[in-house]
Scaffold this active site. Structure first.
Site, PDB file in Angstrom:
ATOM      1  N   HIS A 222       0.791  -1.226   0.000  1.00 39.92           N
ATOM      2  CA  HIS A 222       0.000   0.000   0.000  1.00 39.92           C
ATOM      3  C   HIS A 222       0.829   1.286   0.000  1.00 39.92           C
ATOM      4  O   HIS A 222       0.573   2.217   0.787  1.00 39.92           O
ATOM      5  CB  HIS A 222      -0.980  -0.012   1.182  1.00 39.92           C
ATOM      6  N   GLU A 272      -3.237   0.866  -9.241  1.00 36.26           N
ATOM      7  CA  GLU A 272      -4.632   1.150  -8.888  1.00 36.26           C
ATOM      8  C   GLU A 272      -4.913   2.640  -8.775  1.00 36.26           C
ATOM      9  O   GLU A 272      -6.073   3.054  -8.894  1.00 36.26           O
ATOM     10  CB  GLU A 272      -5.035   0.435  -7.607  1.00 36.26           C
TER      11      GLU A 272
END
Ligand code: CS2
Ligand code: MG
Length: 412
Positions: A222, A272
């Site tokens: 992340h 993403e």
């Protein structure tokens, strides 16, 4: 076939969703997902105030021309808000074209390249015992590939842990239903890279000992590591043969991945938060990633993401489309149609939506034996019940942010 109606529908069953609904003079309707987590209303305004006036009266069959018109005539290009708005229009027009042709969208995109789409689910736990239970429950739900997120000793709450205490207090909704929390301000979380880097390899060792060498395992860092920390993590996880390590380092600095590649063979997935093919040019050309993580919803729709994936296919780079709950059922359907039709499909993320969401969006996809299929209804195969949607007005919600022990803001 003229577009004679365009509605921007905002609903918040289990979480906020923004959907564009186009209707033609022949009565065909098309849906497009425009949900940008934590910034939803910015896309609503972009669509309502700037794009809808441009769509009325246009030929609904001219999908590529409409894409180019919206991208070039805006002058201000790229970016998450613009590309989510364009994505919604593009997806809705493919939905209409499929209905007009009496075909599922994947047939218009060249037909099926496989019988189903391997999907992965989100297992997580504050500790290994909770994590093992979560992995088993995902295997019982049929998942054949599993993303593993773990708590880190000393950190109160970090990304991806379903049972963080703070979240259970939130209307009893489990975290894995939604990373953005409803409220007037974002929650602050704590982070420490050194304890994370020490802990994560021990967790994957334990998972491999418990579940064996075959189970495809994925992990999402992340965006939190510097390039050399990312290289270190990739190397330390090599013995556990990950399917992929995701978002190892903030991707604005694409060259950073060269350093990671120099040190590890752990497959890398990124994208993403990317919005156009230009965000990928260097990392695809230099073979610095193995999976393209973009979602249709955030990358200019089916038309543009197909271009990204066609470019990636020349480098044997595969798709790994983003599919958490902030990608609406419309965005998920679009991902499944595209994923079924491309040759370089890798895997599809599949976080299951909540029961209220499934009431608002009537879906026709199937989930069997660990594989998704979009179904064979004409178009995308999703309809939106506007009465049901009307029951759930928008609720302000934010993604959390991170601060280090010394108070420095850090990537979440
Ligand atoms: C995550 C997402 O699913 C993932 O890979 O990175 O959960 C991400 O945090 C959210 O989509 C943000 O809105
Ligand atoms: Mg991710």
């Amino acid at each position: 076939m003229i577009i004679d109606r365009a509605e921007v529908i905002v609903t918040s069953p289990d979480r906020n969703f923004v959907t564009l609904k186009l209707t033609t003079d022949e009565g065909h309707t098309g849906l497009g997902d425009a949900t940008l987590n934590g910034r939803e209303l910015a896309v609503v305004a972009y669509l309502q105030d700037h794009v809808v006036p441009l769509l009325l009266g246009r030929d609904a069959h001219r999908v590529e021309d409409t894409w180019q018109f919206l991208y070039r005539s805006a002058y201000w290009r790229r970016g998450p808000v613009t590309m989510a708005a364009i994505a919604a229009v593009d997806t809705a027009l493919w939905d209409i074209k499929g209905k007009a042709a009496g075909m599922p969208v994947y047939q218009l995109l060249g037909g099926a390249c496989r019988s189903g789409l391997l999907a992965y689910g989100h297992a997580s736990g504050k500790d290994n015992e909770e994590l093992f239970d979560s992995i088993r429950s995902h295997q019982e739900q049929g998942y054949k590939a599993i993303r593993v997120q773990t708590g880190v000793p000393g950190l109160k709450s970090i990304y991806g842990i379903a049972s963080n205490a703070t979240y259970e207090a939130m209307e009893g909704v489990r975290y894995d239903h939604e990373p953005a929390q409803r409220g007037a301000l974002p929650n602050e979380e704590d982070w420490d890279t050194r304890s994370y880097l020490r802990h994560v390899p021990t967790v994957f060792e334990a998972v491999r000992n418990e579940f064996g060498p075959e189970l495809p395992l994925l992990h999402d860092a992340h965006h939190r590591l510097t390039p050399i920390q990312a290289a270190k993590l990739g190397k330390s996880l090599e013995p556990f043969d990950l399917f992929w390590l995701e978002d190892v380092s903030p991707a604005e600095n694409q060259e950073a991945l060269r350093l990671v590649r120099q040190h590890t063979t752990t497959p890398l997935a990124i994208g993403e938060i990317f919005n156009t093919v230009w965000d990928y040019q260097q990392i695809i050309r230099e073979q610095l990633i193995d999976y393209v993580r973009s979602a249709v919803t955030h990358t200019g729709g089916i038309s543009h993401l197909k271009k990204v994936l066609d470019y990636a296919s020349q480098y044997q780079i595969k798709s790994g489309m983003h599919g958490p709950t902030d990608i609406s059922p419309v965005g998920m359907a679009a991902a499944m149609h595209l994923g079924l039709s491309i040759h370089n499909f890798g895997i599809q993320e599949y976080m299951q939506h909540g029961a209220k969401t499934d009431q608002v969006f009537q879906q026709s996809f199937t989930w069997e034996g660990g594989y998704l299929h979009p179904g064979d209804r004409p178009g995308l195969g999703v309809e939106l019940d506007t009465d049901e949607a009307g029951k759930y007005p928008y609720v302000q919600a934010y993604l959390p942010y991170n601060r280090l022990a010394d108070g420095t803001v850090h990537d979440w």
